[in-house]
Design a protein around this motif. Sequence first.
Motif, PDB file in Angstrom:
ATOM      1  N   ALA A 143       5.342  -2.196   3.825  1.00 53.95           N
ATOM      2  CA  ALA A 143       4.638  -0.904   3.784  1.00 53.95           C
ATOM      3  C   ALA A 143       3.949  -0.713   2.422  1.00 53.95           C
ATOM      4  CB  ALA A 143       5.615   0.234   4.063  1.00 53.95           C
ATOM      5  N   TRP A 144       4.652  -1.058   1.343  1.00 52.88           N
ATOM      6  CA  TRP A 144       4.065  -0.966  -0.008  1.00 52.88           C
ATOM      7  C   TRP A 144       2.802  -1.816  -0.094  1.00 52.88           C
ATOM      8  CZ3 TRP A 144       3.573  -5.388  -2.991  1.00 52.88           C
ATOM      9  CH2 TRP A 144       3.023  -5.197  -4.255  1.00 52.88           C
ATOM     10  N   ALA A 145       2.876  -3.047   0.403  1.00 56.74           N
ATOM     11  CA  ALA A 145       1.751  -3.973   0.305  1.00 56.74           C
ATOM     12  C   ALA A 145       0.543  -3.457   1.086  1.00 56.74           C
ATOM     13  CB  ALA A 145       2.158  -5.360   0.807  1.00 56.74           C
ATOM     14  N   ARG A 146       0.767  -2.973   2.275  1.00 55.49           N
ATOM     15  CA  ARG A 146      -0.352  -2.484   3.089  1.00 55.49           C
ATOM     16  C   ARG A 146      -0.965  -1.216   2.491  1.00 55.49           C
ATOM     17  NH1 ARG A 146       2.691  -4.870   7.458  1.00 55.49           N
ATOM     18  NH2 ARG A 146       1.410  -6.581   8.232  1.00 55.49           N
ATOM     19  N   GLU A 147      -0.129  -0.357   1.949  1.00 58.79           N
ATOM     20  CA  GLU A 147      -0.634   0.870   1.326  1.00 58.79           C
ATOM     21  C   GLU A 147      -1.473   0.522   0.101  1.00 58.79           C
ATOM     22  OE1 GLU A 147      -1.021   4.063  -1.396  1.00 58.79           O
ATOM     23  OE2 GLU A 147       0.394   2.431  -1.789  1.00 58.79           O
ATOM     24  N   LEU A 148      -0.976  -0.384  -0.734  1.00 50.62           N
ATOM     25  CA  LEU A 148      -1.722  -0.789  -1.931  1.00 50.62           C
ATOM     26  C   LEU A 148      -3.014  -1.500  -1.530  1.00 50.62           C
ATOM     27  CD1 LEU A 148      -2.019  -0.971  -4.977  1.00 50.62           C
ATOM     28  CD2 LEU A 148      -0.598  -3.046  -4.915  1.00 50.62           C
ATOM     29  N   ALA A 149      -2.971  -2.346  -0.530  1.00 45.77           N
ATOM     30  CA  ALA A 149      -4.179  -3.041  -0.061  1.00 45.77           C
ATOM     31  C   ALA A 149      -5.245  -2.022   0.348  1.00 45.77           C
ATOM     32  CB  ALA A 149      -3.846  -3.969   1.104  1.00 45.77           C
ATOM     33  N   GLY A 150      -4.848  -0.990   1.053  1.00 47.63           N
ATOM     34  CA  GLY A 150      -5.795   0.042   1.465  1.00 47.63           C
ATOM     35  C   GLY A 150      -6.398   0.782   0.280  1.00 47.63           C
ATOM     36  N   ARG A 151      -5.566   1.116  -0.690  1.00 44.39           N
ATOM     37  CA  ARG A 151      -6.072   1.805  -1.893  1.00 44.39           C
ATOM     38  C   ARG A 151      -7.031   0.920  -2.677  1.00 44.39           C
ATOM     39  NH1 ARG A 151      -2.410   3.074  -5.912  1.00 44.39           N
ATOM     40  NH2 ARG A 151      -0.678   2.120  -4.844  1.00 44.39           N
ATOM     41  N   VAL A 152      -6.678  -0.357  -2.818  1.00 45.24           N
ATOM     42  CA  VAL A 152      -7.515  -1.299  -3.574  1.00 45.24           C
ATOM     43  C   VAL A 152      -8.871  -1.447  -2.893  1.00 45.24           C
ATOM     44  CG1 VAL A 152      -7.729  -3.743  -4.181  1.00 45.24           C
ATOM     45  CG2 VAL A 152      -5.598  -2.542  -4.638  1.00 45.24           C
ATOM     46  N   GLU A 153      -8.865  -1.608  -1.588  1.00 46.77           N
ATOM     47  CA  GLU A 153     -10.119  -1.770  -0.843  1.00 46.77           C
ATOM     48  C   GLU A 153     -10.995  -0.519  -0.899  1.00 46.77           C
ATOM     49  OE1 GLU A 153      -9.354  -4.999   2.638  1.00 46.77           O
ATOM     50  OE2 GLU A 153      -8.564  -2.984   2.973  1.00 46.77           O
TER      51      GLU A 153
END
Length: 172
Positions: A143-153
């Motif tokens: 969940a952390w990884a997907r949330e951060l990926a979305g913010r980065v993108e």
Amino acid sequence: MGRMGNAGAGARDRDAEGRARSARPRDGLGRPLPYGAPGVERQAEGVVRTPAETVAEAQALLDDGKPFHAHEVFEDAWKSGPEEERTLWRGLAQLAVGLTHAARGNAAGGARLLRRGAGAVEEWAAGSGVRRPHGMELDGLAAWARELAGRVESGAGSVEAGVEAPRLRGPR
């Protein structure tokens, strides 16, 4: 390590076994620095650790804003651990290198690796039936990884590796 420094055109740094390996110092995010510059001490490669030692060392590096170095610790576990855990450790290495790329400003590469790592740890958990291997909270990490990926993108701002570091064993 073999020869240190750039000895001329076409010359390559070599390790003790003769394999090509850059002797340039690196910063906390693994970026090469000029020869002779002070850098962050590299993780020794090929170290065999217990899973508990791997998790503790990687967490300390993540907390210190050194996800590139944490990825090397996970890579050692991936290469030296039991076959049935290789997908787990490879996925964790991908999460750490995804954070590295995001902190370096590489949004596309960071997001891609964060999502790939999330998928790998979820795939491992589904296949093994183990949700908390070695005390790690895989659902929370994915969940952390997907949330951060979305913010980065989305371009939501710069990523500070130590601040964004995940908790491998759950909330602080």
